[in-house]
Design a protein around this motif. Structure first.
Motif, mmCIF file in Angstrom:
data_model
loop_
_atom_site.group_PDB
_atom_site.id
_atom_site.type_symbol
_atom_site.label_atom_id
_atom_site.label_comp_id
_atom_site.label_asym_id
_atom_site.label_seq_id
_atom_site.Cartn_x
_atom_site.Cartn_y
_atom_site.Cartn_z
ATOM 1 N N TYR A 11 0.809 -1.210 0.000
ATOM 2 C CA TYR A 11 0.000 0.000 0.000
ATOM 3 C C TYR A 11 0.849 1.270 0.000
ATOM 4 C CZ TYR A 11 -3.192 -3.729 0.994
ATOM 5 O OH TYR A 11 -3.887 -4.916 0.916
ATOM 6 N N TYR A 15 1.083 3.092 -3.525
ATOM 7 C CA TYR A 15 0.017 3.858 -4.189
ATOM 8 C C TYR A 15 0.435 5.311 -4.382
ATOM 9 C CZ TYR A 15 -3.748 0.363 -3.943
ATOM 10 O OH TYR A 15 -4.544 -0.742 -4.130
ATOM 11 N N GLN A 54 -8.008 2.495 0.838
ATOM 12 C CA GLN A 54 -7.494 1.607 -0.196
ATOM 13 C C GLN A 54 -8.545 1.200 -1.208
ATOM 14 O OE1 GLN A 54 -6.342 -1.912 -2.321
ATOM 15 N NE2 GLN A 54 -7.954 -1.955 -0.777
ATOM 16 N N PRO A 75 -8.645 4.234 -3.982
ATOM 17 C CA PRO A 75 -7.255 4.670 -3.815
ATOM 18 C C PRO A 75 -6.862 5.895 -4.621
ATOM 19 C CG PRO A 75 -7.351 2.796 -5.308
ATOM 20 C CD PRO A 75 -8.741 2.984 -4.766
ATOM 21 N N TYR A 124 -4.198 -1.957 -7.150
ATOM 22 C CA TYR A 124 -3.355 -2.817 -6.325
ATOM 23 C C TYR A 124 -2.117 -3.311 -7.073
ATOM 24 C CZ TYR A 124 -2.381 -6.839 -3.233
ATOM 25 O OH TYR A 124 -1.805 -7.758 -2.396
#
Length: 388
Positions: A140, A143, A281, A284, A324
Motif C-alpha cells: 500500500y 500507491y 485503499q 485509492p 493494487y
C-alpha cells in the motif's frame, strides 16, 4: 546499450497460489523483470505444471529452493537470476531470505518478513553482511496518493501531527474456514507457519507500516488488546492498539478479519494543527483534505497540484484508475532501480524513485508484533516498542 531486463527467480507461488500471481504481474508490468527460474511448489507435479504454465525452462524449474540457488550460481553471471522473490508461507521467509542473500542474490519478500523479531534481526544481519538489497511487499505504500499524503505531511501542510488513525477491516475469517479446507486461511491461522500473530501479522503489520510511513513518525509506546472470536482458532483474528508516537502524537490502530461483510477496508487518517487527510485503499485514487479555516479539498490521482514524487508512480492519465497491481509494480520498479545503481548504499529517502519498504520497516514490524502480543498478555498499560 539499452537497459537490461533483470532476471527473477521465485520461491513458492505455484499453481493455485493467489499472491504469487500478483507478484508476477507486478514485476512484469513495467518491463523491468523477467521470470526465468523458480521452485514453485514442494509437490513435484504441481511444480512442473507451474513452471510449464509460466513458460519457465524445465531445466530452471527446480525441485527445491536450495536447488535453485545452486543451479543458478552454476550458470554464467550473464544468465543467472539477479534476485529472488519469496511468496511462501511465513515460516520459510527467514531461512530462504538468508540462504539467498548468502548465495549472492538480492531478495524481495512477502510480509511479514519472519516469524519473530529474532529472525528479523538475523535477516538484517545477513543484509549487512552480504551487501545485497532486501525489499518487502508492503504494497500500500506504493500507491500514488499514499505518496501524496506522505509528501504533504512531510512539507508541513497539516502542521505538527497530533493524531494518526489507521484501520484495516476484513471479514473473510468470520467463520472457521481455516478448519474447512481453505488453504489460505489454514496456514494463516497456524502458529507454526504464520508466526506469533494471526490478523496482527497478516494485516496489522500493513496498517502499522502505513501509519509510520505517511506520518513520518515512529511509535515508541503502545497499549494493545488481542482477541480470537472464532472458537478453536489458535491465533488472533481481531486487534486494537493505542499508539504513542515520538514527538507527542497519539494514534489508534484497528485490524480485524472477522468484520463480517467487510472486504479490504484499509483506511488512514492523519490530523495536524491545521487540518487532516484521509485515504482509503478501496478508493485509492482519491485523497481528502479537510481544514480548520477553508473548504475541504478532493485530490485525485493524475490531477493538478500533486507533488513531483507522485508522477513517477503514475502510468495513466487522470480518470483511468490505477490500483493494487500498479502499487505493487511501483515497489518492483523501485527495487529494480536500486539494483541497477551499483553505487547505492543504505536506504533511500521516502519519496525518491528508488524507495521501497526495506529491512528497517521489516524489523520495526516484527518488534511491533512482539510488543503488541507482550502487552496484550500482561497487566501493563503501556509497553515500549524496542527494535534494537
Amino acid at each position: 546499450m539499452g537497459r537490461r531486463v533483470l532476471r527473477l527467480g521465485m520461491a513458492g507461488g505455484g499453481e493455485g497460489a493467489f499472491i504469487g500471481a500478483i507478484h508476477r504481474a507486478a514485476a512484469a508490468l513495467d518491463g523491468e523483470w523477467r521470470l526465468v527460474a523458480g521452485a514453485f511448489s514442494s509437490d513435484s507435479e504441481r511444480n512442473r505444471r507451474s513452471g510449464e504454465g509460466l513458460g519457465v525452462d524445465a531445466a530452471r524449474t527446480y525441485a527445491s529452493f536450495d536447488a535453485m540457488l545452486a543451479g543458478e550460481n552454476a550458470l554464467p553471471p550473464e544468465e543467472r537470476i539477479d534476485a529472488v522473490t519469496i511468496v511462501t508461507p511465513n515460516h520459510l521467509h527467514t531461512p530462504m531470505s538468508i540462504a539467498a542473500l548468502e548465495a549472492g542474490f538480492h531478495v524481495f519478500c512477502e510480509k511479514p518478513m519472519a516469524l519473530n523479531l529474532a529472525e528479523g534481526r538475523a535477516i538484517a544481519a545477513a543484509v549487512r553482511g552480504t551487501g545485497r538489497h532486501y525489499g518487502l511487499a508492503f504494497t500500500y505504500s506504493g500507491y500514488p496518493l499514499v505518496e501524496e499524503a506522505r509528501a504533504r505531511v512531510a512539507r508541513g501542510d497539516l502542521g505538527a501531527i497530533r493524531l494518526v488513525q489507521v484501520e484495516y477491516s476484513q471479514g473473510w475469517l468470520s467463520r472457521a474456514i481455516d478448519r474447512d479446507g481453505n488453504k489460505q486461511a489454514e496456514w494463516r491461522t497456524d502458529p507454526a507457519r504464520a508466526g506469533l500473530g494471526g490478523c496482527l501479522g497478516d494485516i496489522g503489520t500493513h496498517a502499522f507500516q502505513l501509519a509510520e510511513h505517511v506520518s513520518g513518525l515512529r511509535v515508541d509506546h503502545l497499549c494493545a488488546d488481542l482477541t480470537t472470536h472464532v472458537e478453536g482458532r489458535r491465533l488472533d483474528d481481531d486487534v486494537s492498539v493505542l499508539l504513542r508516537f515520538g514527538g507527542g502524537a497519539r494514534g489508534v490502530l484497528r485490524a480485524s478479519q472477522v468484520a463480517a461483510g467487510d472486504e479490504n477496508g484499509l483506511k488512514l487518517r492523519v490530523h495536524g494543527e491545521h487540518g487532516g487527510l484521509e485515504w482509503a485503499q478501496m478508493e485509492p485514487n482519491t485523497l481528502t483534505l479537510r481544514w480548520l479555516d477553508r473548504p475541504a479539498e478532493i485530490v485525485r490521482a493524475g490531477g493538478p497540484g500533486l507533488a513531483d514524487t507522485v508522477a513517477v508512480r503514475m502510468r495513466t492519465p487522470a480518470g483511468h484508475p490505477e490500483g493494487y497491481i500498479e502499487a505493487f509494480a511501483n515497489l518492483y520498479r523501485a527495487f529494480a532501480s536500486r539494483l541497477r545503481d551499483s553505487a547505492a548504499t543504505g536506504a533511500s529517502a521516502p519519496g525518491s524513485a528508488d524507495w521501497f519498504p526495506s529491512i528497517e520497516e521489516g524489523v520495526r514490524n516484527m518488534a511491533f508484533v512482539e510488543t503488541v502480543i507482550s502487552n496484550a498478555g500482561s497487566d501493563n498499560k503501556w509497553s515500549q516498542l524496542l527494535v534494537d
